[in-house]
Design a protein around this motif. Structure first.
Motif, PDB file in Angstrom:
ATOM      1  N   ASN A  44       0.880  -1.165   0.000  1.00 15.16           N
ATOM      2  CA  ASN A  44       0.000   0.000   0.000  1.00 15.16           C
ATOM      3  C   ASN A  44       0.916   1.213   0.000  1.00 15.16           C
ATOM      4  OD1 ASN A  44      -2.715  -1.051   0.065  1.00 15.16           O
ATOM      5  ND2 ASN A  44      -2.180  -1.877   2.074  1.00 15.16           N
ATOM      6  N   ILE A  45       1.103   1.789  -1.172  1.00 12.81           N
ATOM      7  CA  ILE A  45       2.065   2.870  -1.369  1.00 12.81           C
ATOM      8  C   ILE A  45       1.492   4.193  -0.860  1.00 12.81           C
ATOM      9  CG2 ILE A  45       3.400   4.168  -3.077  1.00 12.81           C
ATOM     10  CD1 ILE A  45       4.285   1.255  -2.887  1.00 12.81           C
ATOM     11  N   VAL A  46       2.264   4.874  -0.034  1.00 11.35           N
ATOM     12  CA  VAL A  46       1.909   6.197   0.459  1.00 11.35           C
ATOM     13  C   VAL A  46       3.033   7.141   0.052  1.00 11.35           C
ATOM     14  CG1 VAL A  46       1.480   7.618   2.511  1.00 11.35           C
ATOM     15  CG2 VAL A  46       0.649   5.253   2.432  1.00 11.35           C
ATOM     16  N   SER A  47       2.676   8.146  -0.741  1.00 11.54           N
ATOM     17  CA  SER A  47       3.682   9.111  -1.190  1.00 11.54           C
ATOM     18  C   SER A  47       4.057  10.049  -0.052  1.00 11.54           C
ATOM     19  CB  SER A  47       3.142   9.940  -2.345  1.00 11.54           C
ATOM     20  OG  SER A  47       3.033   9.138  -3.482  1.00 11.54           O
ATOM     21  N   VAL A  48       5.344  10.299   0.049  1.00 13.14           N
ATOM     22  CA  VAL A  48       5.857  11.252   1.025  1.00 13.14           C
ATOM     23  C   VAL A  48       6.701  12.287   0.300  1.00 13.14           C
ATOM     24  CG1 VAL A  48       5.796   9.637   2.966  1.00 13.14           C
ATOM     25  CG2 VAL A  48       7.857   9.791   1.575  1.00 13.14           C
ATOM     26  N   SER A  49       6.997  13.362   0.989  1.00 11.14           N
ATOM     27  CA  SER A  49       7.777  14.425   0.357  1.00 11.14           C
ATOM     28  C   SER A  49       9.268  14.116   0.415  1.00 11.14           C
ATOM     29  CB  SER A  49       7.442  15.770   0.988  1.00 11.14           C
ATOM     30  OG  SER A  49       7.782  15.753   2.364  1.00 11.14           O
ATOM     31  N   SER A  50      10.077  15.112   0.449  1.00  8.00           N
ATOM     32  CA  SER A  50      11.458  15.000   0.011  1.00  8.00           C
ATOM     33  C   SER A  50      12.532  14.859   1.074  1.00  8.00           C
ATOM     34  CB  SER A  50      11.773  16.220  -0.847  1.00  8.00           C
ATOM     35  OG  SER A  50      11.493  17.389  -0.106  1.00  8.00           O
ATOM     36  N   ILE A  51      12.217  14.527   2.296  1.00  4.96           N
ATOM     37  CA  ILE A  51      13.257  14.436   3.324  1.00  4.96           C
ATOM     38  C   ILE A  51      13.771  13.003   3.441  1.00  4.96           C
ATOM     39  CG2 ILE A  51      13.785  14.733   5.778  1.00  4.96           C
ATOM     40  CD1 ILE A  51      13.348  17.352   4.210  1.00  4.96           C
ATOM     41  N   PHE A  52      15.093  12.850   3.305  1.00 12.63           N
ATOM     42  CA  PHE A  52      15.748  11.557   3.513  1.00 12.63           C
ATOM     43  C   PHE A  52      16.200  11.530   4.973  1.00 12.63           C
ATOM     44  CE2 PHE A  52      19.155   8.433   3.330  1.00 12.63           C
ATOM     45  CZ  PHE A  52      18.553   7.444   2.574  1.00 12.63           C
ATOM     46  N   PRO A  53      15.689  10.580   5.781  1.00 18.02           N
ATOM     47  CA  PRO A  53      15.923  10.604   7.229  1.00 18.02           C
ATOM     48  C   PRO A  53      17.403  10.492   7.615  1.00 18.02           C
ATOM     49  CG  PRO A  53      14.208   9.036   6.645  1.00 18.02           C
ATOM     50  CD  PRO A  53      14.861   9.466   5.365  1.00 18.02           C
ATOM     51  N   PRO A  54      17.775  11.130   8.729  1.00 16.88           N
ATOM     52  CA  PRO A  54      19.135  10.970   9.242  1.00 16.88           C
ATOM     53  C   PRO A  54      19.426   9.504   9.538  1.00 16.88           C
ATOM     54  CG  PRO A  54      17.978  12.705  10.434  1.00 16.88           C
ATOM     55  CD  PRO A  54      16.970  12.019   9.563  1.00 16.88           C
ATOM     56  N   ASN A  55      20.639   9.093   9.311  1.00 15.47           N
ATOM     57  CA  ASN A  55      21.117   7.738   9.609  1.00 15.47           C
ATOM     58  C   ASN A  55      20.328   6.636   8.916  1.00 15.47           C
ATOM     59  OD1 ASN A  55      23.246   8.551  11.446  1.00 15.47           O
ATOM     60  ND2 ASN A  55      21.574   9.143  12.801  1.00 15.47           N
ATOM     61  N   LEU A  67      12.167  -7.248   3.532  1.00 18.22           N
ATOM     62  CA  LEU A  67      11.618  -6.582   4.717  1.00 18.22           C
ATOM     63  C   LEU A  67      10.138  -6.234   4.574  1.00 18.22           C
ATOM     64  CD1 LEU A  67      14.571  -4.101   5.397  1.00 18.22           C
ATOM     65  CD2 LEU A  67      14.107  -6.278   6.553  1.00 18.22           C
ATOM     66  N   LEU A  68       9.612  -6.348   3.367  1.00  7.28           N
ATOM     67  CA  LEU A  68       8.223  -5.953   3.107  1.00  7.28           C
ATOM     68  C   LEU A  68       7.261  -7.131   3.219  1.00  7.28           C
ATOM     69  CD1 LEU A  68       8.805  -3.655   0.009  1.00  7.28           C
ATOM     70  CD2 LEU A  68       8.640  -2.993   2.419  1.00  7.28           C
ATOM     71  N   ARG A  69       6.029  -6.834   3.679  1.00 13.53           N
ATOM     72  CA  ARG A  69       4.974  -7.833   3.762  1.00 13.53           C
ATOM     73  C   ARG A  69       3.790  -7.376   2.918  1.00 13.53           C
ATOM     74  NH1 ARG A  69       6.317  -6.140   8.542  1.00 13.53           N
ATOM     75  NH2 ARG A  69       4.263  -5.303   9.028  1.00 13.53           N
ATOM     76  N   PRO A  70       3.089  -8.296   2.275  1.00 14.60           N
ATOM     77  CA  PRO A  70       1.925  -7.903   1.472  1.00 14.60           C
ATOM     78  C   PRO A  70       0.926  -7.101   2.308  1.00 14.60           C
ATOM     79  CG  PRO A  70       2.488 -10.185   1.036  1.00 14.60           C
ATOM     80  CD  PRO A  70       3.340  -9.744   2.205  1.00 14.60           C
ATOM     81  N   GLY A  71       0.445  -6.007   1.722  1.00 14.73           N
ATOM     82  CA  GLY A  71      -0.525  -5.163   2.390  1.00 14.73           C
ATOM     83  C   GLY A  71       0.074  -4.117   3.309  1.00 14.73           C
ATOM     84  N   VAL A  77       8.926   7.856  -2.180  1.00  9.55           N
ATOM     85  CA  VAL A  77       9.039   9.024  -3.054  1.00  9.55           C
ATOM     86  C   VAL A  77       9.083   8.455  -4.459  1.00  9.55           C
ATOM     87  CG1 VAL A  77      10.451  10.980  -3.772  1.00  9.55           C
ATOM     88  CG2 VAL A  77      10.252  10.405  -1.337  1.00  9.55           C
ATOM     89  N   MET A  78       8.091   8.789  -5.267  1.00  9.18           N
ATOM     90  CA  MET A  78       7.954   8.170  -6.588  1.00  9.18           C
ATOM     91  C   MET A  78       7.971   9.223  -7.684  1.00  9.18           C
ATOM     92  SD  MET A  78       4.861   5.801  -8.122  1.00  9.18           S
ATOM     93  CE  MET A  78       4.944   4.645  -6.772  1.00  9.18           C
ATOM     94  N   ALA A  79       8.789   8.963  -8.683  1.00 13.59           N
ATOM     95  CA  ALA A  79       8.745   9.756  -9.911  1.00 13.59           C
ATOM     96  C   ALA A  79       7.956   8.931 -10.911  1.00 13.59           C
ATOM     97  CB  ALA A  79      10.152  10.041 -10.419  1.00 13.59           C
ATOM     98  N   ARG A  80       6.954   9.529 -11.515  1.00 14.39           N
ATOM     99  CA  ARG A  80       6.038   8.768 -12.377  1.00 14.39           C
ATOM    100  C   ARG A  80       5.602   9.635 -13.553  1.00 14.39           C
ATOM    101  NH1 ARG A  80       0.123   6.873 -10.178  1.00 14.39           N
ATOM    102  NH2 ARG A  80      -0.747   6.335 -12.195  1.00 14.39           N
TER     103      ARG A  80
END
Length: 154
Positions: A44-55, A67-71, A77-80
């Motif tokens: 379930n893709i949720v778009s977020v803005s442009s901050i790459f987290p520290p560490n 690491l991902l599970r279905p659903g 951050v997607m370029a489309r």
């Protein structure tokens, strides 16, 4: 069900890049096929803005997919880009820039364009991220990375 409060303190510690291409006469189906090609169609893709987290560690695609599970809600951050003209050259790219001090945040940018070469689009996305970071931190100590994806809709 989750509450917003549960996500308030959540900050990604790992990130990966993927890309996908989808071809179909219907734009929504083209998008679904691109997600499948990128191997993230079960999220379930949720778009977020442009901050790459520290560490936040950049890991390879295979490690990230494990690491991902279905659903699962997956922040992205997607370029489309799509087109309904047969043979139309389209391109989309994500660029990331982070400071040498990984305790500081970085930037992710997305860029898409018609009629440009892959290298131009990738360079522009990377330059956007670098510029955003440099103007925020006032630093030239920036590392960048680009992920190119080319999506055509026919």
């Amino acid at each position: 069900m989750f509450r917003c409060q549960e996500l308030a303190n959540d900050r990604p510690t790992k990130a990966f890049f993927t890309k996908g291409v989808g071809f179909h006469k219907n734009e929504l189906q083209s998008y679904e096929l691109a997600l499948r090609d990128a191997r993230i169609e079960k999220q379930n893709i949720v778009s977020v803005s442009s901050i790459f987290p520290p560490n936040c560690e950049i890991i390879d695609l295979e490690e990230g997919l494990k690491l991902l599970r279905p659903g699962q809600i997956t922040f992205c951050v997607m370029a489309r880009l799509s087109a309904n003209e047969y043979g139309r050259m389209t391109g989309a790219s994500v660029g990331v820039a982070f400071p040498a001090d990984r305790d500081q945040y970085g930037y992710i940018s997305e860029f898409h364009a018609y009629g440009q070469e892959e290298i131009e689009i990738g360079d522009f996305a990377e330059d956007l991220a670098s510029t955003m970071l440099a103007t925020t931190l006032g630093s030239n100590s920036i590392r960048t990375r680009t992920m190119m994806k080319d999506e055509r809709y026919t």
